[in-house]
Scaffold this active site. Structure first.
Site, PDB file in Angstrom:
ATOM      1  N   HIS A 260       0.843  -1.191   0.000  1.00 23.69           N
ATOM      2  CA  HIS A 260       0.000   0.000   0.000  1.00 23.69           C
ATOM      3  C   HIS A 260       0.877   1.239   0.000  1.00 23.69           C
ATOM      4  O   HIS A 260       1.964   1.243   0.582  1.00 23.69           O
ATOM      5  CB  HIS A 260      -0.929   0.011   1.222  1.00 23.69           C
ATOM      6  CG  HIS A 260      -2.095   0.934   1.068  1.00 23.69           C
ATOM      7  ND1 HIS A 260      -2.012   2.277   1.341  1.00 23.69           N
ATOM      8  CD2 HIS A 260      -3.369   0.696   0.651  1.00 23.69           C
ATOM      9  CE1 HIS A 260      -3.192   2.830   1.112  1.00 23.69           C
ATOM     10  NE2 HIS A 260      -4.032   1.912   0.687  1.00 23.69           N
ATOM     11  N   ASP A 311      -8.196  -5.006  -0.546  1.00 20.00           N
ATOM     12  CA  ASP A 311      -8.767  -5.538  -1.780  1.00 20.00           C
ATOM     13  C   ASP A 311      -8.591  -7.039  -1.937  1.00 20.00           C
ATOM     14  O   ASP A 311      -9.419  -7.701  -2.566  1.00 20.00           O
ATOM     15  CB  ASP A 311      -8.139  -4.835  -2.989  1.00 20.00           C
ATOM     16  CG  ASP A 311      -8.518  -3.378  -3.080  1.00 20.00           C
ATOM     17  OD1 ASP A 311      -9.694  -3.065  -2.863  1.00 20.00           O
ATOM     18  OD2 ASP A 311      -7.637  -2.554  -3.356  1.00 20.00           O
TER      19      ASP A 311
END
Length: 381
Positions: A260, A311
């Site tokens: 991320h 996700d």
């Protein structure tokens, strides 16, 4: 002596403004909405409570929540013109384009006439996006024009009911509700910043949200859960998955759903959604997707020290709920509109036009040459 300039590509490390809505990445892993831990909200709150918190600044009292939910239920129906527009969008369109178009059309039919309308406008979008997505999907899939009446109290159950034409199981309703909480807000991410830039020009709420949807459509922002599902479905066993991932890593292939931009230690949302994915898999009798997902996550951590983000396990969770892969990213919109709208409102409260500078890297000063005197360059004629 010259000083080397710090690279700021993608505005990395640049503080672009102040916000009281969300903190993200504290100590590499934290996420709070208006001071409340994502873990506490995911465990104890409903999505409607979280949406109220984001839009109004505080968690609601019982009467406030009841009134808020009643308003949302009353605002689910689509205007006929919006429904007709959705029916004209082909089945081959990406569902993100459907929501982008639906939002823009709703802004034409029901414009935000002044900033006094901003909270009702935000509630209307929050209520209608599930209707838009389910209406278009059912129409292009089997010709059904869904009605908007429902006994489902919350957005999560309502969306699943309209998508499948039947009430969801309690576990699926709860899992979807939690997923919406996890996706609701994430500080100055690309789509939120887009909404704030648009808002800073004193544009309307629908334009800001339409721009945010368009930004989320890009695969470097949204779409990782769709890509993760496509990856997971390639493998029939955990061992096959490990071999496949090792080959992808050797070939330096991009593997979506890991790491991320902000988190450096872990994505706190992953811990929550992973648990729901496991429970949903058990409910539907899965013996492949969740074990394959776990093995992929283990290999990525072992080999690259990359952790799964929200996700990755959202992909299998949505799949177990019977949601088509193409609808994964649009579900992001059903949730994140609460955060986007909160940022629109916050930007307006202390607005200044957002106009960053740029470092020019083009040619220096040049004399203009009349067209008849210009020499061919590089063989161009």
């Amino acid at each position: 002596m010259t000083t080397k300039k710090k690279k700021t590509g993608g505005l990395a490390g640049v503080v672009a403004g102040q916000t009281a809505i969300c903190t993200v990445g504290t100590e590499g892993k934290g996420l709070d909405y208006r001071g409340y831990s994502i873990f506490d909200l995911a465990e104890h709150a409903t999505f409607e409570e979280v949406a109220f918190l984001l839009l109004y600044g505080e968690l609601p009292m019982i009467k406030e929540l009841d009134s808020f939910k009643a308003r949302l239920r009353s605002k689910r129906a689509l205007p006929e013109a919006v429904a007709q527009t959705l029916e004209k969008i082909p089945a081959t369109a990406h569902p993100m384009d459907v929501l982008r178009t639906g939002c823009s059309m709703l802004g034409v039919i029901e414009p935000e006439n002044s900033f006094d309308d901003q909270l009702p406008t935000a509630e209307r979008l929050l209520a209608t996006f599930p209707s838009m997505l389910a209406y278009w999907h059912r129409f292009v899939t089997d010709g059904t024009r869904i009605d908007f009446e429902s006994n489902e109290d919350g957005i999560a159950g309502y969306f699943l009911e309209k998508l499948h034409g039947k009430a969801p199981s309690d576990l699926m309703r709860e899992a979807m509700d939690c997923s919406l909480i996890l996706y609701a807000e994430h500080e100055f991410n690309a789509s939120t910043f887009t909404a704030r830039v648009c808002t800073a020009t004193l544009s309307d709420m629908h334009s800001a949200i339409t721009g945010a949807i368009g930004t989320l459509r890009g695969p470097l922002h949204g779409g990782a859960n769709e890509a993760a599902m496509e990856l997971i479905e390639k493998f029939s066993t955990p061992d096959e998955a490990e071999a496949g991932i090792m080959e992808m890593l050797a070939n330096k292939s991009l593997i979506m759903g890991f790491g991320h931009r902000v988190y450096t230690v872990s994505d706190p949302r992953n811990e929550v959604i992973k648990g729901w994915a496991k429970r949903l898999g058990e409910e539907v009798g899965d013996t492949v997707l969740y074990p394959v997902s776990e093995r992929i996550a283990d290999v990525m951590w072992r080999e690259k020290k990359l952790f799964p983000n929200l996700d990755f396990f959202s992909a299998s969770a949505y799949h177990f709920m019977g949601i088509p892969t193409a609808l994964f990213t649009p579900i992001f919109v059903l949730s994140r509109v609460s955060g986007w709208a909160a940022h629109v409102i916050e930007q307006r409260s202390n607005n200044r036009l957002i106009r960053p500078g740029a470092e020019y890297i083009g040619p220096g000063s040049r004399d203009f040459v009349a067209i008849e005197d210009r020499e061919p360059d590089g063989g161009m004629v």
